[in-house]
Write an enzyme that holds these catalytic residues in place. Structure first.
Site, PDB file in Angstrom:
ATOM      1  N   ASP A   1     -22.653 -24.037  12.699  1.00 39.12           N
ATOM      2  CA  ASP A   1     -22.277 -23.378  13.948  1.00 39.12           C
ATOM      3  C   ASP A   1     -20.953 -22.678  13.735  1.00 39.12           C
ATOM      4  OD1 ASP A   1     -24.486 -24.279  15.449  1.00 39.12           O
ATOM      5  OD2 ASP A   1     -23.489 -26.161  15.939  1.00 39.12           O
TER       6      ASP A   1
ATOM      7  N   ASP B   1     -29.361 -20.559  17.747  1.00 38.25           N
ATOM      8  CA  ASP B   1     -29.217 -21.157  19.077  1.00 38.25           C
ATOM      9  C   ASP B   1     -29.309 -20.080  20.157  1.00 38.25           C
ATOM     10  OD1 ASP B   1     -28.770 -23.609  17.816  1.00 38.25           O
ATOM     11  OD2 ASP B   1     -26.585 -23.407  17.926  1.00 38.25           O
TER      12      ASP B   1
END
Length: 173
Positions: free
Chosen positions: A130, A148
């Site tokens: 991330d 995501d």
């Protein structure tokens, strides 16, 4: 003897193959940006981009919002298995969707691409990379990535289709 039902299904699958470009694009963008983040950012060191936006390299061993990230390792197998099963189901649904739909196959395609993008990380790294960190003053949203974002956008489109377009389709039949 020709089977009209099989021929019809074959035509639908051929028409739906065009939707496979969307998950492919999502996977490529996701893996490319994760590679850039992993090679150019220092772990957990925020790099200011815009007001309320940083690039911050983080490793997520759990699911959304780091759910079960401290579970001891078994969650990697759970999330890898779930993502694999969901990806196969999404692919199956996408290839058998009736012709003429736009929002629903787009939603499924985005979710498929996002699921596979994060699945690649789980299989190859044991965690998900991330790096997009959004915040406002002292309020921080959990870091996320392109996969995501694709899953989130796909989910929003799926909800729009479910609550607004599905009713319209049923009344036209």
């Amino acid at each position: 003897m020709p089977n009209p039902q099989k021929e019809k299904q074959s035509k639908i699958q051929a028409a739906n193959a065009k939707w496979l470009g969307i998950p492919l694009l999502a996977i490529i963008l996701d893996q490319w940006t994760k590679h850039i983040a992993s090679t150019s950012l220092n772990y957990a060191d925020p790099q200011h981009v815009l007001p309320s936006l940083n690039w911050t390299l983080l490793h997520n061993y759990g699911a959304a919002f780091s759910f079960l990230s401290q579970a001891g390792g078994w969650q990697q197998y759970l999330f890898t298995g779930l993502a694999s099963v969901v990806s196969v189901i999404f692919l199956f649904i996408l290839m058998r969707m009736p012709k003429g739909l736009i929002i629903l196959p787009l939603a499924i395609a985005l979710m498929l691409g996002g699921a596979i993008g994060n699945l690649i990380d789980r299989i190859t790294l044991g965690y998900v990379v991330d790096f997009i960190h959004v915040y406002y003053q002292d309020h921080h949203f959990p870091a996320f990535n392109i996969a995501d974002s694709a899953i989130t956008l796909g989910t929003i489109l799926l909800l729009i289709d479910t609550f607004f377009l599905e009713k319209k389709r049923k009344t036209q039949v």
